[in-house]
Design a protein around this motif. Structure first.
Motif, PDB file in Angstrom:
ATOM      1  N   UNK A   1       0.831  -1.213   0.000  1.00 16.78           N
ATOM      2  CA  UNK A   1       0.000   0.000   0.000  1.00 16.78           C
ATOM      3  C   UNK A   1       0.858   1.252   0.000  1.00 16.78           C
ATOM      4  N   UNK A   2       1.946   1.243   0.751  1.00 12.86           N
ATOM      5  CA  UNK A   2       2.853   2.392   0.743  1.00 12.86           C
ATOM      6  C   UNK A   2       3.436   2.594  -0.646  1.00 12.86           C
ATOM      7  N   UNK A   3       3.790   1.474  -1.304  1.00 12.04           N
ATOM      8  CA  UNK A   3       4.373   1.561  -2.644  1.00 12.04           C
ATOM      9  C   UNK A   3       3.392   2.175  -3.630  1.00 12.04           C
ATOM     10  N   UNK A   4       2.132   1.765  -3.562  1.00 11.10           N
ATOM     11  CA  UNK A   4       1.147   2.340  -4.475  1.00 11.10           C
ATOM     12  C   UNK A   4       0.854   3.799  -4.154  1.00 11.10           C
ATOM     13  N   UNK A   5       0.947   4.156  -2.888  1.00 12.44           N
ATOM     14  CA  UNK A   5       0.752   5.563  -2.534  1.00 12.44           C
ATOM     15  C   UNK A   5       1.891   6.406  -3.099  1.00 12.44           C
ATOM     16  N   UNK A   6       3.113   5.902  -3.057  1.00 15.59           N
ATOM     17  CA  UNK A   6       4.240   6.592  -3.690  1.00 15.59           C
ATOM     18  C   UNK A   6       3.994   6.735  -5.189  1.00 15.59           C
ATOM     19  N   UNK A   7       3.522   5.677  -5.805  1.00 16.51           N
ATOM     20  CA  UNK A   7       3.233   5.671  -7.246  1.00 16.51           C
ATOM     21  C   UNK A   7       2.227   6.771  -7.596  1.00 16.51           C
ATOM     22  N   UNK A   8       1.149   6.849  -6.804  1.00 18.67           N
ATOM     23  CA  UNK A   8       0.128   7.850  -7.054  1.00 18.67           C
ATOM     24  C   UNK A   8       0.592   9.260  -6.739  1.00 18.67           C
TER      25      UNK A   8
ATOM     26  N   UNK B   1       6.869  -2.137  -5.423  1.00 19.02           N
ATOM     27  CA  UNK B   1       7.824  -1.208  -4.813  1.00 19.02           C
ATOM     28  C   UNK B   1       8.688  -0.579  -5.909  1.00 19.02           C
ATOM     29  N   UNK B   2       9.251  -1.399  -6.785  1.00 19.59           N
ATOM     30  CA  UNK B   2      10.129  -0.853  -7.818  1.00 19.59           C
ATOM     31  C   UNK B   2       9.344   0.023  -8.786  1.00 19.59           C
ATOM     32  N   UNK B   3       8.089  -0.305  -9.032  1.00 14.23           N
ATOM     33  CA  UNK B   3       7.217   0.536  -9.864  1.00 14.23           C
ATOM     34  C   UNK B   3       7.042   1.914  -9.230  1.00 14.23           C
ATOM     35  N   UNK B   4       6.718   1.929  -7.929  1.00 13.15           N
ATOM     36  CA  UNK B   4       6.542   3.195  -7.222  1.00 13.15           C
ATOM     37  C   UNK B   4       7.829   3.998  -7.153  1.00 13.15           C
ATOM     38  N   UNK B   5       8.919   3.314  -6.872  1.00 15.75           N
ATOM     39  CA  UNK B   5      10.209   3.994  -6.788  1.00 15.75           C
ATOM     40  C   UNK B   5      10.619   4.586  -8.131  1.00 15.75           C
ATOM     41  N   UNK B   6      10.402   3.837  -9.209  1.00 17.75           N
ATOM     42  CA  UNK B   6      10.767   4.345 -10.537  1.00 17.75           C
ATOM     43  C   UNK B   6       9.934   5.573 -10.897  1.00 17.75           C
ATOM     44  N   UNK B   7       8.663   5.549 -10.539  1.00 18.08           N
ATOM     45  CA  UNK B   7       7.826   6.715 -10.814  1.00 18.08           C
ATOM     46  C   UNK B   7       8.282   7.910  -9.990  1.00 18.08           C
ATOM     47  N   UNK B   8       8.707   7.657  -8.770  1.00 21.31           N
ATOM     48  CA  UNK B   8       9.244   8.733  -7.935  1.00 21.31           C
ATOM     49  C   UNK B   8      10.528   9.282  -8.538  1.00 21.31           C
ATOM     50  N   UNK B   9      11.364   8.401  -9.084  1.00 17.62           N
ATOM     51  CA  UNK B   9      12.627   8.849  -9.669  1.00 17.62           C
ATOM     52  C   UNK B   9      12.407   9.789 -10.855  1.00 17.62           C
ATOM     53  N   UNK B  10      11.317   9.612 -11.559  1.00 20.14           N
ATOM     54  CA  UNK B  10      11.015  10.504 -12.691  1.00 20.14           C
ATOM     55  C   UNK B  10      10.896  11.951 -12.254  1.00 20.14           C
ATOM     56  N   UNK B  11      10.432  12.184 -11.019  1.00 14.66           N
ATOM     57  CA  UNK B  11      10.219  13.555 -10.544  1.00 14.66           C
ATOM     58  C   UNK B  11      11.185  13.946  -9.430  1.00 14.66           C
ATOM     59  N   UNK B  12      11.936  12.965  -8.925  1.00 14.49           N
ATOM     60  CA  UNK B  12      12.893  13.201  -7.831  1.00 14.49           C
ATOM     61  C   UNK B  12      14.137  12.365  -8.110  1.00 14.49           C
TER      62      UNK B  12
ATOM     63  N   UNK C   1       2.562  -8.625 -16.809  1.00 15.58           N
ATOM     64  CA  UNK C   1       2.727  -7.291 -16.220  1.00 15.58           C
ATOM     65  C   UNK C   1       4.199  -7.025 -15.931  1.00 15.58           C
ATOM     66  N   UNK C   2       4.856  -7.991 -15.284  1.00 18.39           N
ATOM     67  CA  UNK C   2       6.273  -7.834 -14.976  1.00 18.39           C
ATOM     68  C   UNK C   2       7.106  -7.709 -16.246  1.00 18.39           C
ATOM     69  N   UNK C   3       6.676  -8.388 -17.321  1.00 20.55           N
ATOM     70  CA  UNK C   3       7.434  -8.407 -18.572  1.00 20.55           C
ATOM     71  C   UNK C   3       7.726  -6.996 -19.070  1.00 20.55           C
ATOM     72  N   UNK C   4       6.716  -6.139 -19.095  1.00 26.54           N
ATOM     73  CA  UNK C   4       6.932  -4.790 -19.618  1.00 26.54           C
ATOM     74  C   UNK C   4       7.293  -3.789 -18.523  1.00 26.54           C
ATOM     75  N   UNK C   5       6.750  -3.986 -17.317  1.00 23.29           N
ATOM     76  CA  UNK C   5       6.907  -2.987 -16.259  1.00 23.29           C
ATOM     77  C   UNK C   5       8.339  -2.931 -15.734  1.00 23.29           C
TER      78      UNK C   5
END
Length: 392
Positions: free
Chosen positions: A113-120, A189-200, A250-254
């Motif tokens: 849930x924390x990871x998805x909140x980071x993603x959002x 987690x890695x999805x959320x972190x990567x999205x965060x890296x785009x802006x931070x 999902x993992x294949x492309x993400x």
């Protein structure tokens, strides 16, 4: 392809319209906790953190395409509700669920849930430049790294109490194995972190993402079969489980996308190769007759979970188009087009909008939520957005 791209844009607007028109909770705040398969709204249902985080992501990401300020307003509503109700000021986590009035119900810290909140939050920052949202995303990243990262064996532990103590029941849902490390949580987690890296784009965050992608490659991906390993204990001893076709594709492309975000050429090469291998493996789960993707297969009992849920179809659309982009082989594009026809025929609710939960082997509708704790505008909206961006 032009027709498919146009249909994706139209379907994206339809999905967003359903959520904007039906799920805003004007009585209790935030969004309604559940709408059942008959489109009956349950105002008494608990409100899930994952649902709210995914609404935040979907409307923030869609705003970049639609430029519709009403979509940004829905995203802002989700953000404000998360900040006011889901964010645990005392311990810096995210409540798993709330009562319908917005008070805490299940206060555990499920790292998923924390990871998805980071993603959002990171997507909302990209759309709004709201610095408070970015700071909250960074704070949640720091909490995960402080409490969830396994410094001895690497990887991340699943869940904790509200005050970050060990917890007995680590499961996301009743169907999951009660293990300390799971593919599903690491993927997001890695999805959320990567999205965060785009802006931070901080170097420390890049290093964490790099290590996480290495860990996933080392433990979760079977490079020979193209399938994922799902459950492990803290020392990476696997508990064998089913093949999850939706998670495979999902993992294949993400994961490839995550490697591309941090611009790590060696990891990009690894995950491009995985993307094709895993797409090929996913063909095992595609129904040749209608193009739909089956849910799961148990290789030990040779039992097929003969259902076709909405979310694996969404991920198949992206994963197959991605494999087509990588190889130029039309078999992947044809699989995506065949699957989209299946979605139009059986999954999209043509009367009321949105997608139903799924169908069984006889095409009877599965009588589960249209909107709810796990039924969110995330997989299908993302499929539309990805194909809009990927198709010429």
């Amino acid at each position: 392809m032009a027709s498919l791209k146009e249909e994706m844009h139209k379907e994206l607007l339809s999905i967003l319209n359903y959520w904007e028109s039906n799920t805003v909770d004007t009585t209790n705040g935030g969004f309604i906790g559940a709408i059942d398969f008959t489109d009956t709204k349950d105002y008494s249902a608990e409100k899930g953190s994952v649902l709210n985080a995914r609404i935040l992501w979907a409307f923030s990401a869609s705003y970049a395409v639609t430029k519709d300020v009403s979509h940004l307003r829905i995203a802002e509503r989700a953000y404000k509700y998360i900040l006011k109700n889901f964010y645990d000021v005392a311990f810096g986590g995210i409540f798993w669920s709330l009562n319908t009035d917005g008070t805490p119900k299940d206060t555990k810290n499920q790292v998923y849930a924390l990871a998805f909140t980071i993603y959002g939050l990171s997507e909302f920052y990209a759309a709004s430049k709201n610095e408070e949202a970015l700071q909250l995303a960074v704070n949640l990243f720091e909490k995960i790294e402080e409490h969830s990262f396994d410094k001895e064996h690497k990887g991340y532990f699943e869940a904790f109490t509200r005050d970050w103590k060990p917890i007995d029941d680590l499961r996301l849902s009743d169907k999951d194995a009660n293990e300390k490390k799971t593919m599903n949580t690491h993927l997001h987690i890695v999805e959320g972190y990567a999205n965060l890296y785009r802006v931070w784009p901080e170097e420390r965050l890049k290093e964490v993402i790099t290590q996480l992608l290495i860990t996933i490659n080392d433990h979760f991906i079977n490079a020979e079969t193209g399938h994922l390993h799902l459950f492990f204990n803290e020392e990476w001893v696997e508990k064998p489980d089913v093949i999850s076709y939706g998670h495979d594709i999902e993992a294949a492309w993400l994961l490839q996308w995550c490697a591309e975000v941090i611009k790590d050429e060696s990891l990009i090469a690894i995950y491009k190769k995985h993307a094709v291998t895993m797409a090929d493996a996913t063909f095992e789960g595609i129904d040749d007759i209608d193009g739909g993707l089956w849910y799961e297969f148990d290789p030990y009992t040779e039992e097929l979970i003969a259902e076709k849920h909405w979310w694996p179809q969404s991920e198949l659309l992206i994963g197959m188009v991605n494999a087509w982009q990588l190889t130029g082989n039309d078999k992947y594009l044809n699989a995506a087009q065949h699957n989209w026809q299946f979605v139009k025929d059986y999954i999209i609710d043509k009367l009321n909008g949105e997608w139903i939960w799924g169908v069984d082997i006889d095409y009877a509708k599965i009588e589960k939520d249209k909107a709810g704790f796990w039924k969110c505008p995330y997989h299908n909206a993302r499929a539309c957005l990805e194909l809009i961006n990927r198709l010429p």
